[in-house]
Every structure is written in structure tokens, then in C-alpha cells.
Design an enzyme around this catalytic site. Sequence first.
Site, mmCIF file in Angstrom:
data_model
loop_
_atom_site.group_PDB
_atom_site.id
_atom_site.type_symbol
_atom_site.label_atom_id
_atom_site.label_comp_id
_atom_site.label_asym_id
_atom_site.label_seq_id
_atom_site.Cartn_x
_atom_site.Cartn_y
_atom_site.Cartn_z
ATOM 1 N N LYS A 204 -44.577 -14.217 49.466
ATOM 2 C CA LYS A 204 -43.168 -15.488 50.244
ATOM 3 C C LYS A 204 -43.038 -14.147 51.263
ATOM 4 O O LYS A 204 -42.979 -13.926 52.605
ATOM 5 C CB LYS A 204 -43.185 -16.004 49.369
ATOM 6 C CG LYS A 204 -41.495 -16.731 50.758
ATOM 7 C CD LYS A 204 -41.070 -16.583 50.913
ATOM 8 C CE LYS A 204 -40.308 -17.050 51.979
ATOM 9 N NZ LYS A 204 -39.346 -16.597 52.444
ATOM 10 N N ASP A 223 -42.662 -21.014 51.294
ATOM 11 C CA ASP A 223 -41.361 -21.444 49.719
ATOM 12 C C ASP A 223 -40.865 -22.624 50.121
ATOM 13 O O ASP A 223 -41.502 -23.922 50.175
ATOM 14 C CB ASP A 223 -39.765 -20.973 51.038
ATOM 15 C CG ASP A 223 -39.672 -21.439 52.547
ATOM 16 O OD1 ASP A 223 -40.330 -22.564 52.403
ATOM 17 O OD2 ASP A 223 -38.569 -20.828 53.203
#
Length: 288
Positions: A204, A223
Site C-alpha cells: 500500500k 486502504d
Amino acid sequence: MKLIQTPFDLDLTLCCGQIFKWEKRGGWWYGIINDNPIKIRQLSKDLEFENASSDLIKNYFSLNDNLQEIKRKVVRDEYIKTVLKKLWGLRIIKQDPWECLISYICATYKNIAAIKSMLFNLSKKFGEKKSLDDFIMYSFPNPKKLQSAKESDLLKCGLGYRSKYVLKTARKILEPNSFFDELYQLPYSQAKKRLIQLPGVGPKVADCILLFSLEKTEAFPVDVWIKRVIINHYSDHFSKSFISKISQSRSISCLEYTKINEFGRSYFGEHAGYAQEYLFYFERMNLK
DNA sequence: TTCCAGGTTCCAA
DNA sequence: TTGGAACATGGA
């Protein structure tokens, strides 16, 4: 200086959560680009700014990106079409890669308000004091400053367990300029592999760095908010058991990340990152 | 006071 | 290789 550009929305671009250090005072946004304090505001379609050249502003706010063309490529369904319309003018900023890297290591598992205060503390402690008008700002700490920082000082800034990741990563990148130049030249997947080797950088964080500072607009960071976007608006593209599984657990596994990430990139295409940022901010706005 | 956050790392199975 | 707990801290 003045600049006329359409379409562009300064407030959306600075508020959407891609960048953490700009502040609005008396109608002006104050921030630092290349260690210089800048102020900027938008009056209708006029962009007014001080202490920066037009070229710098154009580059930083990606004003040369063809937003109409990006829209044409990204709009794959009615929902994304609506979201683009609501947030029209939001652009991806070209952040400094070093600042972006450290910022997003700090941004893990924290809300945006807390991230802002953490990065302010870090800049105040290790950056340089700058002022414009009566407004005082602190530049982001340079690599050498953080390489020689003490873990106890990072803890005082509120970084918590991220302190050791920041230190290890800072000390691992001995030549920041050539490190980021190389990443910039590499294709998305290879650059991502390199970034993930850094302590505190997972898929991420790597995707955020690639999208927000290395112009890889095909990156699609996943996310908690993008997970909600998938559950609420794109569940048809996944199996029921998959949606049920990610709905129940707070964080997603590496495999689940890859699955959502690959969906986003193939579905929205070469500018998936733009779609991501619009969807991300719209989901957050709606919850509020 | 409790919950949760722009996730990553570590470790057991 | 994979799933799940641990992780420090502060804003809401």
C-alpha cells in the site's frame, strides 16, 4: 503571479488526503515546494500565487495532465462517472519522493488528523523554519537529518512503532537522488518491488509513493477506504465469499490486497490512480 | 472511555 | 506460502 488553468480545483486537490502539510489561512494555502515557502489561492479560474514560478506550479499540481482525457479513459461505469463529476478538478500532486516515502511510512494505521500532527512535529524538530507573511512553516527534514536522528526523538514526535522503520529506511537510502531517479525510470512493477524492500514499506505504501511522487498513475493503493468502496460499489466484480471475508476483518491480507489492486488497475486502466483518489475522497466525504 | 486509523511485520502452521 | 496477532499513539 497568475495562471489560468481549467479544469482545476485547488481546495479539492489539497484537501483530499494525498498530501499532509499544506494549511489554509485567510483564503490562502501555505506550503513548501523545494524548500521554498509558497502561498497560493484560487479565485474562480484564476490561480494566484507568490514565491513560485508558473512552471513550478504547473508541474507540482500536474496542470499539464489532460484531465478530460484521463476522465474519458477512467469512466467505466455510472458510479465513477458521478464521483468524477462531484470532485471535478482534483489533480494528483507531484510530491517530493523522499518526503512522500517518509510521510506514507508514518501514515500507516493512523487517521489523517493524527498523520498531520505527526508530520508537523517531525518537521518542526528536524526541518528548517520558513516564513511567508506572518505564517511560520517547517520544511520536511532532509535525508541526512533523519539518518542521524535518535529513535527517542522520533518517538517524541508521536511516530510510535514507525520510528524504527523511518530510521532504518533513511539509513538504507544512501544516495536519495539516484535512488529515486532509478525508480522513476523503472516500470511500475519493478519500482514497486524495490520500494517494498524498504522497512515499513508494504504494497500500500509503495503504491502511494509510486502514484503521488513518481508519476506512476497506474498505481492503485488499497486502504480501508478503498476496501469500503469495493464493498459498497464494486462487489459485483468479486465473489460473495471474498466480499464477506474482507467485510468482516479490519485489515486485509496480502493476497486480498493483490486481488483488489489488480482489479483496480485492469478495470480503470492506465490512470487507475486518478480513479482511486476520486473514489477514496468521495467515500471519506460521504461518511462524514 | 472506547474505538479506530491511507498497514507492515513477525511467527506459527 | 498463508493467516492472524502484535504493534504505539492520538484524534474523534
